[in-house]
Design an enzyme around this catalytic site. Structure first.
Site, short mmCIF file in Angstrom:
data_model
loop_
_atom_site.label_atom_id
_atom_site.label_comp_id
_atom_site.label_asym_id
_atom_site.label_seq_id
_atom_site.Cartn_x
_atom_site.Cartn_y
_atom_site.Cartn_z
N CYS A 24 0.84 -1.20 0.00
CA CYS A 24 0.00 0.00 0.00
C CYS A 24 0.87 1.25 0.00
O CYS A 24 0.59 2.22 -0.71
CB CYS A 24 -0.92 0.02 1.22
SG CYS A 24 -2.13 -1.32 1.27
N ASP A 445 36.18 4.11 -20.53
CA ASP A 445 36.88 5.22 -21.15
C ASP A 445 38.23 5.36 -20.43
O ASP A 445 38.40 4.81 -19.33
CB ASP A 445 36.04 6.49 -21.01
CG ASP A 445 36.71 7.70 -21.61
OD1 ASP A 445 37.27 7.58 -22.71
OD2 ASP A 445 36.68 8.77 -20.98
N ASP A 648 33.17 9.73 -18.14
CA ASP A 648 32.97 10.94 -17.33
C ASP A 648 32.88 12.21 -18.14
O ASP A 648 32.57 13.26 -17.59
CB ASP A 648 34.10 11.09 -16.31
CG ASP A 648 35.41 11.51 -16.98
OD1 ASP A 648 35.61 11.17 -18.16
OD2 ASP A 648 36.21 12.20 -16.32
N ASP A 652 31.17 11.48 -23.72
CA ASP A 652 30.77 10.11 -23.41
C ASP A 652 29.26 9.93 -23.36
O ASP A 652 28.77 8.81 -23.24
CB ASP A 652 31.36 9.67 -22.06
CG ASP A 652 32.87 9.57 -22.11
OD1 ASP A 652 33.40 9.27 -23.19
OD2 ASP A 652 33.52 9.80 -21.07
#
Length: 758
Positions: A24, A445, A648, A652
């Site tokens: 709930c 990377d 980062d 990217d």
């Protein structure tokens, strides 16, 4: 009640009726967070309360919250307008406590008299049990009745519907028998025990669920309520944090919690950021250093300039991510949701079939039940067909409550995301958590991910064009100054100003820079970038092999500088590999993952970094432009790999989006963070194997919970139909099943980091 600070976040506390379990609470949380403008919502089943934050009064209102709750099958009120009730007004008995305390005080003596003293058939006992059970049925059962009404009025049916039908059947049959003067067994004790035992189960479940949310509650408590603000005349004034604005100056004494995001304006010292990042060592801060709300100033007095308040702080954003993850649904949950949607009608039909069987074919049903009793255990069966029909009708309804299926996935996601937040890992949602558990390959990377990202210029060399080495450095720095790329910044800061003026500077993403420079009274076209890019422009690099070989072997990045169409200089930039890179790669390899490296650097540099990190040479993708990284990921996916990409930079973002799972570092650009599924709050890749291992553990718990939930119902319902489970046993079993799932999920709180095996 709501609080407003200018146009800042508004918080309101609501009383929510109709909630009986963690499932709930999940529905209520989802309903509230879907209201436009709501930034966070936390729900307590035990207290029957919800705390909601939204952006401003202009965005949302209490009426919208009430409407969302009503549509979900619940009712919300402001505390001041809510009508008092026994459990609301008498705080020791609020929530489930009334049912637990008063219900136990009634049920235990009735059980003793009926089961031990054997007075169940005595008339005085039947009237006594009627008098004691009636308040439990009418008051204690009110929460179940209210929930069932709300569910049915919204064309839904769930646990409350089954409990209400089952307990009412037992109680109603007993009232009828008592006033009709039957000399037979009555079930007042059973009806009271059903409500009491289910209430005890939900109370314990709420307690256990609160433990699963402990990490989030700890985050919510981090930011202090007061701060010391410096006025224009330099005098200190203690104010509420909500009154702070950007550019305010705040005094931080040793031991003070930092009230909001900012930067160090005066002083220097160490700050404990472990509660946000999981990093145990203090972080040294100097003038200009970033400070985050909730962290602790340790040893010296600092003056902070406020940069972010309210929802702008990193702490607030972290809390929002964790809350969103806990209210989200994983794909695996859809199976449970689909089954739950049709489960209640099927159970009611099975209960009716059981009642008809026991009512109209009592002898055969009883004989079959007695035969099963010789295999399993002896079960009590009422002596009359009508009593047996009602008895087993109630038993099927009670044991089949779908609460376990409803909480199987959410409680595991809650525990998993909290455990992740505790060690500095932010998981965006349940789908990201689920995807993490299926990863087979990790693609890193290089710059800022496997390496420190603190790049320095280690060597420069003239090649031709009549420039000296100093002029090469000067021209390269002047061109690089126009870019924010880490390589460009390293070139620019290596040169002492003044720099020469450049015109028409353009940055070619993933390749380099070009612009016009005035040299010797003549305007020349200069380029600074990767050797592969320069070669693609037909600029020859012959004669520079020795420099390239030397520095590539040391994992340095080589940039070329050209004037017009001639290479005039070479620059070597070096970045230190992170201390834990090799350890992290080994952990991933030990866990069965394939590890890859992708970079725009030359083959020699990429292979040198890969060797230092322990990545196989054949798993290196070098001289790869940002858009080509996406192609690399697609190629791996076509081979059947489920790829996690760790990066980062702003370049990217496409790769993070294409990957099955995007993991961004804490120092990532906004674009990279927004495109990622997981954010590591430390600028270190140590969290990568932790995140994947924790996700796999959470997914394993989800599958275990779903199995036990389905197994419980698949075995419990037939046993109840065939007379081996009484309504009381069904209530106990249902409560235990919920606790089993919650307890299984709580194991994630003691997550142990993977160890490196040599």
């Amino acid at each position: 009640m709501g609080t407003v600070a200018g146009n800042r976040a508004v918080e309101v506390e609501l009383l929510v009726s109709g909630m009986t379990c963690s499932n709930c609470a999940r529905h209520v949380t989802e309903a509230l967070r879907q209201v436009p403008g709501v930034t966070s919502a936390s729900v307590s089943v035990e207290e029957g309360k919800a705390r909601v934050q939204w952006q401003s009064r202009e965005v949302a209102s209490e009426e919208l919250l009430f409407k969302a709750l009503n549509q979900a099958g619940y009712e919300g009120k402001l505390p001041a307008s809510a009508k008092g009730s026994l459990w609301d007004e008498w705080s020791p008995l609020q929530g489930w406590r009334f049912n637990v305390v008063i219900g136990s005080a009634v049920t235990i003596p009735l059980m003793f008299m009926e089961w031990v003293l054997g007075v169940g058939m005595e008339r005085w006992y039947q009237w006594l049990s009627f008098g004691l059970a009636t308040p439990i049925q009418l008051i204690g059962g009110l929460r179940f009745y209210h929930g069932a009404y709300r569910q049915l009025s919204n064309k839904q049916a769930g646990m409350d519907t089954l409990v209400s039908l089952g307990s009412t059947a037992a109680y109603g049959f007993s009232v009828w028998g008592l006033f009709a003067g039957w000399h037979s067994h009555l079930y007042f004790m059973d009806s009271a025990a059903i409500i009491t035992l289910l209430s005890i189960g939900h109370w314990l479940e709420a307690k256990a669920s609160a433990q699963a949310a402990a990490a989030l509650k700890a985050l919510l408590r981090l930011a202090p309520e007061r701060a010391i603000r410096l006025n224009a005349d330099g005098k200190e004034e203690e104010v509420a944090v909500a009154q702070l604005s950007p550019e305010d100056l705040v005094r931080l004494r040793p031991g003070n919690q930092i009230p909001t995001d900012g930067i160090v304006h005066e002083g220097s010292g160490s700050v404990d950021e472990s509660m946000l990042t999981g990093e145990s060592l203090p972080v040294e801060k100097e003038r200009g250093g970033k400070l985050y709300a909730g962290t602790i100033n340790q040893d010296r007095q600092l003056t902070m300039r406020v940069t972010g308040v309210g929802e702008q702080t990193a702490l607030s954003q972290i809390i929002q991510v964790v809350q969103r993850a806990q209210s989200s649904r994983a794909n695996i949950q859809r199976l449970g949701d689909k089954i739950s949607n049709v489960f209640v009608p099927i159970v009611v039909l099975l209960a009716l079939a059981s009642a008809l069987w026991w009512g109209f074919a009592f002898e055969s049903a009883n004989a079959f039940s007695q035969w099963l009793g010789t295999i399993f255990w002896n079960a009590h069966t009422p002596s009359s067909p009508l009593a047996a029909a009602i008895y087993h009708f109630a038993a099927v309804l009670i044991i089949a409550c779908p609460c376990a299926m409803g909480i199987a996935t959410p409680i595991a996601i809650m525990a998993g995301t909290n455990a992740a937040a505790k060690v500095g890992i932010l998981i965006r949602d349940g789908i990201a958590l689920e995807k993490s558990g299926h990863i087979s390959a990790v693609l890193f990377d290089k710059t800022g991910t496997l390496t420190m990202g603190k790049i320095t210029l280690v060597s420069a060399e003239r090649v031709g064009g009549g420039l000296t080495t100093g002029q090469v450095r000067h021209l390269a720095a002047s061109l690089a100054a126009a870019s924010t790329h880490p390589l460009s910044r390293a070139v620019a800061v290596a040169q002492t100003p003044p720099l020469m003026p450049m015109e028409n500077v353009q940055e070619i993403r993933g390749s380099g820079l070009m612009g016009e420079a005035l040299l010797g009274g003549t305007k020349s076209f200069a380029r600074l970038g990767s050797l592969a890019w320069l070669r693609s422009l037909n600029i020859k690099t012959e004669g520079s092999e020795a420099f390239i070989a030397k520095w590539s072997a040391e994992a340095a990045t080589i940039l070329g500088l050209s004037l017009n169409e001639e290479l005039v200089g070479l620059i070597a930039l070096k970045d230190q590999i992170k201390a834990h890179s090799r350890e992290v790669v080994q952990q991933l390899l030990n866990s069965g993952k394939t590890v890859y490296l992708v970079t725009g650097d030359s083959v020699a540099t990429a292979e040198a970094v890969a060797q230092a990190a322990g990545i196989p040479k054949e798993n290196v993708f070098a001289e790869t432009r940002p858009e080509k990284k996406v192609e690399v990921i697609r190629a791996l996916q076509k081979k059947g790999e489920r790829v996690a990409f760790v990066g980062d930079g702003i370049n990217d973002a496409p790769a993070l989006t294409q990957a099955d799972l995007g993991i961004a570092m804490s120092n990532a650009s906004d674009a990279a963070r927004n495109a990622s599924d997981i954010i590591l709050l430390r600028a270190d890749i140590e969290g990568v194997p932790d995140a994947l291992a924790l996700a796999q553990g959470t997914l394993r718990v989800i599958k275990q919970n779903l199995f036990w939930a389905f197994f419980y119902n698949a075995t419990g319902v037939p046993l109840a139909m065939f007379g081996l489970f009484s309504p009381i046993m069904g209530a106990v079993a249902m409560g235990l099943s919920d606790l089993l799932l919650v307890g299984n999920a709580l194991r994630l709180r003691w997550f142990v980091k993977p160890t490196v095996k040599s």
